[in-house]
Motif scaffolding. Structure first.
Motif, PDB file in Angstrom:
ATOM      1  N   PRO A   1       0.810  -1.228   0.000  1.00  0.00           N
ATOM      2  CA  PRO A   1       0.000   0.000   0.000  1.00  0.00           C
ATOM      3  C   PRO A   1       0.842   1.277   0.000  1.00  0.00           C
ATOM      4  O   PRO A   1       0.442   2.286  -0.584  1.00  0.00           O
ATOM      5  CB  PRO A   1      -0.823  -0.111   1.290  1.00  0.00           C
ATOM      6  CG  PRO A   1      -0.897  -1.577   1.557  1.00  0.00           C
ATOM      7  CD  PRO A   1       0.418  -2.127   1.090  1.00  0.00           C
ATOM      8  N   GLN A   2       2.017   1.226   0.633  1.00  0.00           N
ATOM      9  CA  GLN A   2       2.904   2.399   0.633  1.00  0.00           C
ATOM     10  C   GLN A   2       3.351   2.738  -0.789  1.00  0.00           C
ATOM     11  O   GLN A   2       3.350   3.904  -1.197  1.00  0.00           O
ATOM     12  CB  GLN A   2       4.120   2.143   1.527  1.00  0.00           C
ATOM     13  CG  GLN A   2       3.798   1.950   2.978  1.00  0.00           C
ATOM     14  CD  GLN A   2       4.988   1.407   3.764  1.00  0.00           C
ATOM     15  OE1 GLN A   2       6.085   1.259   3.258  1.00  0.00           O
ATOM     16  NE2 GLN A   2       4.752   1.126   5.042  1.00  0.00           N
TER      17      GLN A   2
ATOM     18  N   GLU B   1       1.844   1.736  -3.564  1.00  0.00           N
ATOM     19  CA  GLU B   1       0.655   2.060  -4.353  1.00  0.00           C
ATOM     20  C   GLU B   1       0.229   3.515  -4.112  1.00  0.00           C
ATOM     21  O   GLU B   1      -0.093   4.239  -5.051  1.00  0.00           O
ATOM     22  CB  GLU B   1      -0.472   1.096  -3.986  1.00  0.00           C
ATOM     23  CG  GLU B   1      -1.646   1.130  -4.917  1.00  0.00           C
ATOM     24  CD  GLU B   1      -2.647   0.038  -4.597  1.00  0.00           C
ATOM     25  OE1 GLU B   1      -3.286  -0.437  -5.546  1.00  0.00           O
ATOM     26  OE2 GLU B   1      -2.810  -0.338  -3.414  1.00  0.00           O
ATOM     27  N   LYS B   2       0.273   3.938  -2.856  1.00  0.00           N
ATOM     28  CA  LYS B   2      -0.105   5.306  -2.491  1.00  0.00           C
ATOM     29  C   LYS B   2       0.807   6.334  -3.171  1.00  0.00           C
ATOM     30  O   LYS B   2       0.359   7.415  -3.551  1.00  0.00           O
ATOM     31  CB  LYS B   2      -0.044   5.464  -0.968  1.00  0.00           C
ATOM     32  CG  LYS B   2      -0.533   6.792  -0.458  1.00  0.00           C
ATOM     33  CD  LYS B   2      -0.515   6.827   1.054  1.00  0.00           C
ATOM     34  CE  LYS B   2      -0.981   8.174   1.555  1.00  0.00           C
ATOM     35  NZ  LYS B   2      -0.960   8.240   3.026  1.00  0.00           N
ATOM     36  N   ARG B   3       2.072   5.968  -3.355  1.00  0.00           N
ATOM     37  CA  ARG B   3       3.034   6.862  -4.021  1.00  0.00           C
ATOM     38  C   ARG B   3       2.912   6.801  -5.541  1.00  0.00           C
ATOM     39  O   ARG B   3       3.603   7.514  -6.258  1.00  0.00           O
ATOM     40  CB  ARG B   3       4.461   6.492  -3.629  1.00  0.00           C
ATOM     41  CG  ARG B   3       4.809   6.911  -2.227  1.00  0.00           C
ATOM     42  CD  ARG B   3       6.255   6.693  -1.910  1.00  0.00           C
ATOM     43  NE  ARG B   3       7.145   7.390  -2.837  1.00  0.00           N
ATOM     44  CZ  ARG B   3       8.447   7.182  -2.873  1.00  0.00           C
ATOM     45  NH1 ARG B   3       9.013   6.315  -2.052  1.00  0.00           N
ATOM     46  NH2 ARG B   3       9.200   7.831  -3.742  1.00  0.00           N
TER      47      ARG B   3
END
Length: 155
Positions: free
Chosen positions: A78-79, A81-83
């Motif tokens: 998720p880290q 993906e968020k970036r």
């Protein structure tokens, strides 16, 4: 331990193992410093490089390649993906499976990180002849095979 027994660190295999472990740890620290300006950590880099090589790999396959648990993967993905570095998409045949790919920004960042990594490895090993590097690689591949067999036997 009686006085007739040698200490573990006096044995060539023990010395070899400690040398590999220390070299790995020091290289990991150097890599962490080298990629800090890219705002990624080495676990992120491991994921990005694998996605660069194996576009569309499943989360489960990636976790297996990186020798980490799915829970660890669930924290890191998720880290990224968020970036906007990775995309997760359902598998065409099995909607329970998520396929992973790099975005364009992810490919660009990974290419920069791989250049840094390759440069660090080259600087570190440049004085070691290629045939000696291959001997070490082959020895480590043998050890990996032994450890995987041991794991399979225990599992």
């Amino acid at each position: 331990m009686n006085e007739n027994q040698a200490f573990p660190w006096d044995h060539p295999r023990f010395r070899s193992w400690i040398g590999v472990a220390r070299a790995c740890q020091l290289m990991q620290q150097a890599m962490t410093r080298a990629i800090a300006d890219l705002d990624i950590k080495t676990p992120h880099l491991d994921i990005l490089i694998n996605l660069y090589r194996f576009d569309g790999i499943s989360q489960q396959e990636l976790a297996r390649k990186l020798l980490v648990g799915r829970s660890n993967m669930s924290m890191l993905l998720p880290q990224l993906e968020k970036r906007g570095l990775i995309a997760r998409r359902p598998d065409a045949k099995d909607k329970r499976v998520l396929r992973l790919s790099l975005t364009e920004a992810g490919r660009d960042l990974t290419a920069k990180a791989m250049a840094i990594q390759t440069g660090l490895i080259e600087r570190t090993l440049s004085k070691t002849p290629a045939d000696r590097c291959l001997q070490v690689a082959e020895a480590m591949e043998d050890i990996i095979g032994i450890l995987q067999t041991m794991e399979d036997d225990e599992g």
